[in-house]
Design an enzyme around this catalytic site. Structure first.
Site, PDB file in Angstrom:
ATOM      1  N   HIS A  28     -99.526  12.093  -7.955  1.00 18.91           N
ATOM      2  CA  HIS A  28     -99.076  11.141  -8.977  1.00 18.91           C
ATOM      3  C   HIS A  28     -97.572  11.341  -9.188  1.00 18.91           C
ATOM      4  CE1 HIS A  28     -99.574   8.341 -12.242  1.00 18.91           C
ATOM      5  NE2 HIS A  28     -98.756   9.092 -12.955  1.00 18.91           N
ATOM      6  N   GLU A  48     -92.040  14.537  -3.137  1.00 21.85           N
ATOM      7  CA  GLU A  48     -93.358  14.357  -2.501  1.00 21.85           C
ATOM      8  C   GLU A  48     -93.314  14.783  -1.033  1.00 21.85           C
ATOM      9  OE1 GLU A  48     -95.234  10.864  -5.281  1.00 21.85           O
ATOM     10  OE2 GLU A  48     -94.211  10.218  -3.469  1.00 21.85           O
ATOM     11  N   SER A  74     -95.528   5.894   3.100  1.00 15.60           N
ATOM     12  CA  SER A  74     -94.553   6.871   3.618  1.00 15.60           C
ATOM     13  C   SER A  74     -95.077   8.294   3.453  1.00 15.60           C
ATOM     14  CB  SER A  74     -93.175   6.684   2.958  1.00 15.60           C
ATOM     15  OG  SER A  74     -93.209   7.025   1.598  1.00 15.60           O
ATOM     16  N   ASN A  75     -95.822   8.562   2.394  1.00 18.45           N
ATOM     17  CA  ASN A  75     -96.438   9.894   2.258  1.00 18.45           C
ATOM     18  C   ASN A  75     -97.495  10.119   3.333  1.00 18.45           C
ATOM     19  OD1 ASN A  75     -95.627  11.651  -0.173  1.00 18.45           O
ATOM     20  ND2 ASN A  75     -95.640   9.579  -1.032  1.00 18.45           N
ATOM     21  N   ASP A 135    -106.226  10.093 -12.923  1.00 16.23           N
ATOM     22  CA  ASP A 135    -105.162  11.084 -13.165  1.00 16.23           C
ATOM     23  C   ASP A 135    -105.547  12.200 -14.131  1.00 16.23           C
ATOM     24  OD1 ASP A 135    -103.549   9.499 -11.526  1.00 16.23           O
ATOM     25  OD2 ASP A 135    -102.916   8.274 -13.221  1.00 16.23           O
ATOM     26  N   LEU A 152    -104.617   2.801  -4.989  1.00 14.09           N
ATOM     27  CA  LEU A 152    -104.723   2.122  -6.284  1.00 14.09           C
ATOM     28  C   LEU A 152    -106.085   2.165  -6.970  1.00 14.09           C
ATOM     29  CD1 LEU A 152    -102.855  -1.318  -6.062  1.00 14.09           C
ATOM     30  CD2 LEU A 152    -102.751   0.351  -7.911  1.00 14.09           C
TER      31      LEU A 152
HETATM   32  C1  GAR Z   1     -95.979   7.602  -4.310  1.00  8.10           C
HETATM   33  O1  GAR Z   1     -94.815   7.842  -5.061  1.00  8.10           O
HETATM   34  C2  GAR Z   1     -97.202   8.116  -5.052  1.00  8.10           C
HETATM   35  O2  GAR Z   1     -96.946   9.232  -5.844  1.00  8.10           O
HETATM   36  C3  GAR Z   1     -97.532   6.934  -5.931  1.00  8.10           C
HETATM   37  O3  GAR Z   1     -97.327   5.810  -5.120  1.00  8.10           O
HETATM   38  C4  GAR Z   1     -96.255   6.098  -4.215  1.00  8.10           C
HETATM   39  C5  GAR Z   1     -96.688   5.670  -2.835  1.00  8.10           C
HETATM   40  O4  GAR Z   1     -95.606   5.728  -1.933  1.00  8.10           O
HETATM   41  N1  GAR Z   1     -98.882   7.021  -6.432  1.00  8.10           N
HETATM   42  C6  GAR Z   1     -99.255   6.540  -7.613  1.00  8.10           C
HETATM   43  O5  GAR Z   1     -98.493   5.936  -8.351  1.00  8.10           O
HETATM   44  C7  GAR Z   1    -100.712   6.807  -7.996  1.00  8.10           C
HETATM   45  N2  GAR Z   1    -100.968   6.458  -9.360  1.00  8.10           N
HETATM   46  P1  GAR Z   1     -95.876   5.656  -0.379  1.00  8.10           P
HETATM   47  O6  GAR Z   1     -96.866   4.505  -0.123  1.00  8.10           O
HETATM   48  O7  GAR Z   1     -94.535   5.384   0.248  1.00  8.10           O
HETATM   49  O8  GAR Z   1     -96.456   6.973   0.056  1.00  8.10           O
END
Ligand code: GAR
Length: 191
Positions: free
Chosen positions: A104, A174, A13-14, A145, A85
């Site tokens: 993060h 985000e 989604s980001n 991180d 990941l």
């Molecule tokens: C987001 O909240 C991002 O910050 C997190 O995964 C999510 C992905 O959401 N990232 C981490 O945890 C990295 N360690 P999305 O796939 O809907 O964008």
């Protein structure tokens, strides 16, 4: 022209939010979406957005130059990790110094490191009875991180909030901040 590659392992989604944000910008384009997960929903989003995607396996990512070659072939000059990941290998770090950023879903340096991903992070924050959490946008280095922090934003946690409630608040932060912070970085590096 800034040509962005987004790496994502899940929903994306980001990734979609960033691509949409820049879709009207003539100087910035999300050119590629890359994933290590062949069933990630981000691939559907890439298709819908008309953005070229690449799925790779962990071995090729960590042990070969294939991904770097692909990024070079597509003239990528900024890499954005949005829910990705895997640890970034040395060859990419060396090829893109200060040009790889990550988001993060917590206030680093707390609640980061290997295995701290998505709802696992929120669960740990809730279990620790924190009163606030937030997002951290940072440069990527060889450790999970730990790269230099570029930006943080905070939200409060109610005593009744679940990990899913917190995930919702974090995603809102985000969506509001990540594209703008990317834009500011691009503007300041062009000046
Ligand atoms: C987001 O909240 C991002 O910050 C997190 O995964 C999510 C992905 O959401 N990232 C981490 O945890 C990295 N360690 P999305 O796939 O809907 O964008």
């Amino acid at each position: 022209m800034t040509r962005i590659a987004i790496f994502a392992s899940g929903s994306g989604s980001n990734a979609e939010n960033i691509a949409t944000y820049f879709s009207t910008n003539k100087n910035v384009e999300v050119v590629l979406i890359l994933t290590n997960n062949p069933t990630a929903f981000v691939l559907e989003r890439a298709k819908k957005l008309g953005i070229k995607s690449l799925t790779f396996n962990k071995h090729d990512f960590l042990k070969t130059g294939e991904i770097l070659n692909f990024l070079r072939k597509n003239d990528i000059n900024l890499i954005v990790l949005a829910g990705f990941l895997l640890k970034i290998p040395k060859n990419l770090l060396n090829a893109f110094p200060n040009k790889i950023i990550n988001i993060h879903p917590a206030l680093l340096p707390k609640y980061g490191g290997k295995g701290m991903f998505g709802n696992q992070v929120h669960q740990s924050v809730i279990e620790a009875k924190e009163k606030e959490s937030g997002i951290t946008i940072h440069y990527v280095n060889e450790n999970y991180d730990e790269g230099k922090i570029i930006f943080q934003a905070r939200c409060s946690i109610n005593p009744t909030d679940t990990a899913n409630d917190l995930a919702y608040k974090i995603h809102a932060l985000e969506y509001a901040h990540f594209p703008k912070v990317i834009e500011q970085l691009i503007t300041s590096s062009n000046n």
